[in-house]
Design a protein around this motif. Structure first.
Motif, PDB file in Angstrom:
ATOM      1  N   GLY A  92      -2.800  -2.284  10.245  1.00 35.55           N
ATOM      2  CA  GLY A  92      -3.787  -1.406  10.892  1.00 35.55           C
ATOM      3  C   GLY A  92      -5.192  -1.784  10.504  1.00 35.55           C
ATOM      4  N   LYS A  93      -5.393  -1.961   9.262  1.00 37.50           N
ATOM      5  CA  LYS A  93      -6.742  -2.332   8.810  1.00 37.50           C
ATOM      6  C   LYS A  93      -7.126  -3.686   9.378  1.00 37.50           C
ATOM      7  CE  LYS A  93      -6.581   0.084   4.572  1.00 37.50           C
ATOM      8  NZ  LYS A  93      -6.433  -0.111   3.146  1.00 37.50           N
ATOM      9  N   VAL A 142       0.844  -1.182   0.000  1.00 29.64           N
ATOM     10  CA  VAL A 142       0.000   0.000   0.000  1.00 29.64           C
ATOM     11  C   VAL A 142       0.877   1.228   0.000  1.00 29.64           C
ATOM     12  CG1 VAL A 142      -1.817   1.139   1.202  1.00 29.64           C
ATOM     13  CG2 VAL A 142      -1.610  -1.293   1.316  1.00 29.64           C
ATOM     14  N   SER A 172      -0.277   0.100   7.088  1.00 28.64           N
ATOM     15  CA  SER A 172      -1.725   0.225   6.897  1.00 28.64           C
ATOM     16  C   SER A 172      -2.384  -1.136   6.837  1.00 28.64           C
ATOM     17  CB  SER A 172      -1.967   0.958   5.606  1.00 28.64           C
ATOM     18  OG  SER A 172      -0.786   1.043   4.886  1.00 28.64           O
ATOM     19  N   ARG A 180       0.876   6.411  -1.935  1.00 23.59           N
ATOM     20  CA  ARG A 180       0.444   7.571  -1.168  1.00 23.59           C
ATOM     21  C   ARG A 180      -0.874   8.047  -1.706  1.00 23.59           C
ATOM     22  NH1 ARG A 180       5.093  10.775   0.276  1.00 23.59           N
ATOM     23  NH2 ARG A 180       6.211   9.309   1.056  1.00 23.59           N
TER      24      ARG A 180
END
Length: 176
Positions: free
Chosen positions: A88-89, A24, A85, A28
DNA sequence: TGGATGATTGTTTTG
DNA sequence: CAAAACAATCATCCA
């Protein structure tokens, strides 16, 4: 509930652990995001930056405590994934999947973290006491705390290493 | 070379 | 009381 990012998908997507994209990073947004204030910490800072010499960082929330462990597992199952990320997700979805009882141990730890943070604050306050920069700040609160120098003001963690929760944690959550 | 970002949610902080 | 920012992480990216 935060509904800022759109996320039109109903809870369905959250329910099913859908594979997150591997990479990911790098994209950006569109080569036009850092055009803010690449200088301090995050792109948030509006203008007033508080200069704190060494202020104790905020204690990690239960979610972060859980994340720390979750990250290890996540990497174990997805050694290829190298995106913050992604964890995190996945962590967020999993976090919501946990029951209060599961979060209990994490919360307990987080609570301990908070207590520890308070101690750090006391030490930090003590330092500030000698450093009268601006003359403001509250003044009565530190006095009461600093009063005792047994364990509270002890900067070093007390020898008592109470590990974990010996109290009843299984909070039989019957609601859900 | 090094600060910065992305993403999660929870707590801390400040106004 | 409410909104904002920041807490960790880590590979990638720009000047």
């Amino acid at each position: 509930m935060k509904v800022v990012k759109g996320k039109g998908a109903p809870k369905s997507s959250r329910d099913a652990l859908k594979p997150v994209d591997d990479r990911v990073v790098g994209k950006r947004k569109a080569t036009a995001v850092q055009a803010d204030k690449s200088s301090k910490r995050k792109a948030k800072m509006e203008k007033k930056a508080k200069k704190d010499p060494n202020k104790p960082k905020r204690p990690p929330s239960a979610f972060f405590v859980f994340l720390e462990e979750f990250r290890k597992e996540f990497k174990r199952d997805n050694p290829n994934v190298k995106a913050v990320s992604a964890v995190g997700k996945a962590g967020g979805e999993r976090w919501k999947s946990l029951t209060p009882a599961d979060k209990a141990p994490y919360e307990a730890k987080a609570a301990k973290r908070k207590v520890d943070y308070e101690k750090q604050m006391k030490t930090y306050n003590k330092k500030q006491e000698g450093m009268a920069d601006d003359g403001d700040e509250e003044s009565d609160r530190s006095k009461s705390e600093v009063h005792d120098e047994d364990e509270a003001s002890g900067e070093e963690a007390p020898p008592e290493e109470e590990e974990d929760e010996d109290e009843d944690e299984e909070e039989e959550d019957d609601d859900e």
